[in-house]
Design a protein around this motif. Sequence first.
Motif, PDB file in Angstrom:
ATOM      1  N   THR A  87      36.571   6.560 156.272  1.00  0.00           N
ATOM      2  CA  THR A  87      37.627   6.336 154.944  1.00  0.00           C
ATOM      3  C   THR A  87      38.844   6.088 155.269  1.00  0.00           C
ATOM      4  O   THR A  87      38.954   5.979 156.182  1.00  0.00           O
ATOM      5  CB  THR A  87      37.464   7.930 153.948  1.00  0.00           C
TER       6      THR A  87
ATOM      7  N   THR B 163      29.342  13.987 151.434  1.00  0.00           N
ATOM      8  CA  THR B 163      30.441  13.502 152.712  1.00  0.00           C
ATOM      9  C   THR B 163      30.321  11.908 152.724  1.00  0.00           C
ATOM     10  O   THR B 163      29.247  11.332 152.649  1.00  0.00           O
ATOM     11  CB  THR B 163      30.802  13.818 154.163  1.00  0.00           C
ATOM     12  N   PRO B 164      30.966  11.056 152.831  1.00  0.00           N
ATOM     13  CA  PRO B 164      30.633   9.844 152.384  1.00  0.00           C
ATOM     14  C   PRO B 164      30.451   9.698 154.080  1.00  0.00           C
ATOM     15  O   PRO B 164      30.241   9.985 154.703  1.00  0.00           O
ATOM     16  CB  PRO B 164      31.800   8.656 152.211  1.00  0.00           C
TER      17      PRO B 164
ATOM     18  N   TRP C 261      30.430   5.981 154.926  1.00  0.00           N
ATOM     19  CA  TRP C 261      31.013   5.524 156.142  1.00  0.00           C
ATOM     20  C   TRP C 261      32.852   5.440 155.878  1.00  0.00           C
ATOM     21  O   TRP C 261      33.031   7.110 155.176  1.00  0.00           O
ATOM     22  CB  TRP C 261      31.546   4.165 155.542  1.00  0.00           C
TER      23      TRP C 261
ATOM     24  N   SER D 247      41.436  -4.095 155.312  1.00  0.00           N
ATOM     25  CA  SER D 247      40.018  -3.748 154.442  1.00  0.00           C
ATOM     26  C   SER D 247      39.061  -4.120 155.427  1.00  0.00           C
ATOM     27  O   SER D 247      38.815  -4.926 156.126  1.00  0.00           O
ATOM     28  CB  SER D 247      39.344  -4.102 152.866  1.00  0.00           C
TER      29      SER D 247
ATOM     30  N   GLU E  17      45.658   5.585 154.051  1.00  0.00           N
ATOM     31  CA  GLU E  17      46.674   5.165 152.976  1.00  0.00           C
ATOM     32  C   GLU E  17      47.103   3.597 153.086  1.00  0.00           C
ATOM     33  O   GLU E  17      46.854   2.674 152.323  1.00  0.00           O
ATOM     34  CB  GLU E  17      47.481   6.306 152.708  1.00  0.00           C
TER      35      GLU E  17
END
Length: 199
Positions: free
Chosen positions: A14, A9-10, A12, A41, A17
Motif C-alpha cells: 500500500t 488485506t491486499p 500488494w 508509483s 500518501e
Amino acid sequence: MSVAPKACTPGWPTPPEDGWTADDLDRLPNLPPHTELIDGSLVFVSPQTAFHERAVDFFKWQLQSLAPAEFEVFRGFTIDIDVQNRPEADVIVLRADAWKETAQTRFPSTSVLLAVEVVSADSVSRDRETKPLKYARVKIPHYWRVESENGLAVVHVFELEPTTGSYTSIGIFRERMKLEAPFPMELDLTTLRSRPRAE
C-alpha cells in the motif's frame, strides 16, 4: 446470526500518501522482479515475449562486445533519476566508474550514456512517451526504442539536442544499423525476429 466478513488485506504494498521513493525499491519485501518506480508509483512488468528477451540479449551482448574499456553494459538495471523516479531500462551503457560495488542496485543518471527500451504490449506509452521525457530531462545523451514490425526488429534512434533539452530522431533502422555514437558500431538486425523462422 450472520458473521461479518473479515476485511481482506491486499497482497500488494500500500503506497504512502506522497508515493514511493527511489530508496523504497531496495527496502520493500517480495517485489516482483524488474519492478520500476515511475512518478512515485510501482510499475510491475508483465511476462515478456520471446522477441523481447532475444532483443535485450542481442543489444546487451553486441554493445558489450563493441564498447570501449571505459564503458560498462548492463541489462534490466534501474536508473536513479530523482526521488520519485527509478525506471529500469532494458539495456544501459554507462561510464565504468559508476559501478562501485557488487551489491549495487542502481546507477546515477549522470553516468548513463545510452538507454535502450524494447517495447512490449504493456509498455508502449511508457517507452514512447514517459521514459524518453524523463531520460532527456536528466540529459542521458542517447535513447533507442526497439519495436517489432512485420516480424522484424526496427530501432528508433534518438540523440539529445542540447539547446532544446529534448531528443531528436537521427534514424529508424531496419536490417542494418550503423552509428558513430555513443561509439562506432555496425549491427545486423536481421537476426532479431518477433516470430520463429519458417521451417
